[in-house]
Write a protein that holds these residues in place. Structure first.
Motif, PDB file in Angstrom:
ATOM      1  N   MET A  32      37.862   5.699  62.358  1.00  0.00           N
ATOM      2  CA  MET A  32      37.945   6.945  61.635  1.00  0.00           C
ATOM      3  C   MET A  32      36.524   7.458  61.402  1.00  0.00           C
ATOM      4  SD  MET A  32      39.535   7.835  57.844  1.00  0.00           S
ATOM      5  CE  MET A  32      40.622   6.476  57.967  1.00  0.00           C
ATOM      6  N   LYS A  33      36.339   8.742  61.633  1.00  0.00           N
ATOM      7  CA  LYS A  33      35.070   9.411  61.347  1.00  0.00           C
ATOM      8  C   LYS A  33      35.251  10.246  60.086  1.00  0.00           C
ATOM      9  CE  LYS A  33      32.331   8.621  64.915  1.00  0.00           C
ATOM     10  NZ  LYS A  33      31.038   8.026  64.797  1.00  0.00           N
ATOM     11  N   GLU A  34      34.243  10.258  59.256  1.00  0.00           N
ATOM     12  CA  GLU A  34      34.273  11.060  58.039  1.00  0.00           C
ATOM     13  C   GLU A  34      33.035  11.935  57.982  1.00  0.00           C
ATOM     14  OE1 GLU A  34      36.771   8.064  55.138  1.00  0.00           O
ATOM     15  OE2 GLU A  34      34.610   8.207  54.860  1.00  0.00           O
ATOM     16  N   PHE A  35      33.204  13.131  57.457  1.00  0.00           N
ATOM     17  CA  PHE A  35      32.064  14.012  57.253  1.00  0.00           C
ATOM     18  C   PHE A  35      32.385  14.978  56.120  1.00  0.00           C
ATOM     19  CE2 PHE A  35      34.645  16.073  60.503  1.00  0.00           C
ATOM     20  CZ  PHE A  35      34.710  17.392  60.088  1.00  0.00           C
ATOM     21  N   SER A  36      31.332  15.582  55.574  1.00  0.00           N
ATOM     22  CA  SER A  36      31.468  16.544  54.486  1.00  0.00           C
ATOM     23  C   SER A  36      30.739  17.819  54.862  1.00  0.00           C
ATOM     24  CB  SER A  36      30.842  15.997  53.200  1.00  0.00           C
ATOM     25  OG  SER A  36      31.482  14.820  52.808  1.00  0.00           O
ATOM     26  N   LEU A  37      31.198  18.923  54.294  1.00  0.00           N
ATOM     27  CA  LEU A  37      30.491  20.183  54.457  1.00  0.00           C
ATOM     28  C   LEU A  37      30.831  21.093  53.296  1.00  0.00           C
ATOM     29  CD1 LEU A  37      32.630  22.548  55.776  1.00  0.00           C
ATOM     30  CD2 LEU A  37      32.381  21.008  57.680  1.00  0.00           C
ATOM     31  N   ASP A  38      29.922  22.008  52.995  1.00  0.00           N
ATOM     32  CA  ASP A  38      30.101  22.986  51.931  1.00  0.00           C
ATOM     33  C   ASP A  38      30.021  24.385  52.526  1.00  0.00           C
ATOM     34  OD1 ASP A  38      30.286  21.069  49.925  1.00  0.00           O
ATOM     35  OD2 ASP A  38      28.156  21.166  49.428  1.00  0.00           O
TER      36      ASP A  38
ATOM     37  N   VAL B 145      32.156  27.622  45.785  1.00  0.00           N
ATOM     38  CA  VAL B 145      31.780  26.744  46.884  1.00  0.00           C
ATOM     39  C   VAL B 145      33.014  25.955  47.285  1.00  0.00           C
ATOM     40  CG1 VAL B 145      30.337  24.790  47.597  1.00  0.00           C
ATOM     41  CG2 VAL B 145      29.394  26.554  46.101  1.00  0.00           C
ATOM     42  N   LEU B 146      33.306  25.944  48.571  1.00  0.00           N
ATOM     43  CA  LEU B 146      34.385  25.134  49.111  1.00  0.00           C
ATOM     44  C   LEU B 146      33.742  23.870  49.660  1.00  0.00           C
ATOM     45  CD1 LEU B 146      35.347  28.148  49.165  1.00  0.00           C
ATOM     46  CD2 LEU B 146      36.815  27.503  51.054  1.00  0.00           C
ATOM     47  N   SER B 147      34.072  22.730  49.061  1.00  0.00           N
ATOM     48  CA  SER B 147      33.519  21.445  49.498  1.00  0.00           C
ATOM     49  C   SER B 147      34.597  20.659  50.210  1.00  0.00           C
ATOM     50  CB  SER B 147      33.010  20.638  48.303  1.00  0.00           C
ATOM     51  OG  SER B 147      31.906  21.269  47.714  1.00  0.00           O
ATOM     52  N   ALA B 148      34.383  20.436  51.496  1.00  0.00           N
ATOM     53  CA  ALA B 148      35.369  19.737  52.322  1.00  0.00           C
ATOM     54  C   ALA B 148      34.907  18.315  52.603  1.00  0.00           C
ATOM     55  CB  ALA B 148      35.563  20.486  53.633  1.00  0.00           C
ATOM     56  N   GLN B 149      35.795  17.372  52.373  1.00  0.00           N
ATOM     57  CA  GLN B 149      35.595  15.989  52.779  1.00  0.00           C
ATOM     58  C   GLN B 149      36.660  15.709  53.840  1.00  0.00           C
ATOM     59  OE1 GLN B 149      36.058  16.526  49.172  1.00  0.00           O
ATOM     60  NE2 GLN B 149      33.898  17.032  49.239  1.00  0.00           N
ATOM     61  N   ALA B 150      36.229  15.547  55.076  1.00  0.00           N
ATOM     62  CA  ALA B 150      37.156  15.449  56.206  1.00  0.00           C
ATOM     63  C   ALA B 150      37.189  14.048  56.781  1.00  0.00           C
ATOM     64  CB  ALA B 150      36.743  16.437  57.293  1.00  0.00           C
ATOM     65  N   GLN B 151      38.366  13.675  57.245  1.00  0.00           N
ATOM     66  CA  GLN B 151      38.571  12.420  57.965  1.00  0.00           C
ATOM     67  C   GLN B 151      39.207  12.763  59.304  1.00  0.00           C
ATOM     68  OE1 GLN B 151      41.181  10.265  55.319  1.00  0.00           O
ATOM     69  NE2 GLN B 151      39.467   9.205  54.372  1.00  0.00           N
ATOM     70  N   LEU B 152      38.579  12.321  60.367  1.00  0.00           N
ATOM     71  CA  LEU B 152      39.062  12.546  61.728  1.00  0.00           C
ATOM     72  C   LEU B 152      39.537  11.214  62.265  1.00  0.00           C
ATOM     73  CD1 LEU B 152      39.279  14.035  64.488  1.00  0.00           C
ATOM     74  CD2 LEU B 152      36.839  13.584  64.778  1.00  0.00           C
ATOM     75  N   GLU B 153      40.782  11.183  62.742  1.00  0.00           N
ATOM     76  CA  GLU B 153      41.330   9.923  63.240  1.00  0.00           C
ATOM     77  C   GLU B 153      42.076  10.165  64.542  1.00  0.00           C
ATOM     78  OE1 GLU B 153      43.559   6.000  61.487  1.00  0.00           O
ATOM     79  OE2 GLU B 153      43.672   7.861  60.356  1.00  0.00           O
ATOM     80  N   SER B 154      41.819   9.287  65.512  1.00  0.00           N
ATOM     81  CA  SER B 154      42.495   9.351  66.799  1.00  0.00           C
ATOM     82  C   SER B 154      43.442   8.163  66.923  1.00  0.00           C
ATOM     83  CB  SER B 154      41.478   9.310  67.942  1.00  0.00           C
ATOM     84  OG  SER B 154      42.156   9.193  69.179  1.00  0.00           O
ATOM     85  N   SER B 155      44.580   8.416  67.555  1.00  0.00           N
ATOM     86  CA  SER B 155      45.577   7.354  67.735  1.00  0.00           C
ATOM     87  C   SER B 155      45.532   6.739  69.129  1.00  0.00           C
ATOM     88  CB  SER B 155      46.968   7.914  67.450  1.00  0.00           C
ATOM     89  OG  SER B 155      47.260   8.974  68.350  1.00  0.00           O
ATOM     90  N   VAL B 156      44.474   6.988  69.901  1.00  0.00           N
ATOM     91  CA  VAL B 156      44.367   6.423  71.241  1.00  0.00           C
ATOM     92  C   VAL B 156      44.020   4.940  71.117  1.00  0.00           C
ATOM     93  CG1 VAL B 156      43.144   6.491  73.443  1.00  0.00           C
ATOM     94  CG2 VAL B 156      43.622   8.621  72.228  1.00  0.00           C
TER      95      VAL B 156
END
Length: 151
Positions: free
Chosen positions: A1-7, A110-121
């Motif tokens: 899983m990859k995680e990142f944040s952005l505002d 301010v919109l603060s996003a904490q995202a998790q990217l997950e692949s099922s491969v």
């Protein structure tokens, strides 16, 4: 899983920004082919051009690609909104916790996003996630910027 944040800054109040994120009209103005209210939010489908679909996903998607966005939460609440972004057929999902807060001394929010990217491969999920992360980060920032300014 990859995680990142952005505002992302919005010139609108937190309440207006939250309402925009949960409004089918906002998503339709962004080009959604459909935007329908759901039990606790909405679901919108945005078209994706071939150049917007990363190579790591394009082989899994047949026909017209669309980005499905599910937004849940309350427009008047203070709890974070939840977004789930998928491309039907693609083995990846992005889950976003979105906090909308006052912008400090300036008006707006301010919109603060904490995202998790997950692949099922199987076995290759980490490589797919690494390939997708910069593209997903850029596209999420662009979409949130557009929504934040449409409120």
């Amino acid at each position: 899983m990859k995680e990142f944040s952005l505002d992302v800054a919005s010139p609108h109040s937190p309440a207006a920004a939250r309402s925009a994120l949960l409004s089918p009209r906002t998503w339709e103005r962004l080009g959604a082919s459909s935007a329908a209210p759901a039990a606790d939010g909405l679901t919108a489908v945005l078209p994706l051009r071939a150049d917007q679909l990363p190579d790591a996903l394009s082989r899994f998607v047949r026909g017209e690609a669309g980005l499905q966005v599910q937004v849940s939460g309350e427009a008047a609440g203070a709890e974070p909104l939840r977004l789930v972004l998928t491309v039907p057929g693609a083995p990846a999902e992005v889950r976003v916790r979105l906090d909308v807060r006052a912008g400090g001394e300036e008006s707006g929010s301010v919109l603060s996003a904490q995202a998790q990217l997950e692949s099922s491969v199987p076995f290759l999920g980490g490589m797919v996630e690494s390939a997708l992360e910069p593209v997903v980060r850029t596209q999420l920032a662009e979409q949130l910027h557009e929504v934040a300014h449409l409120a």
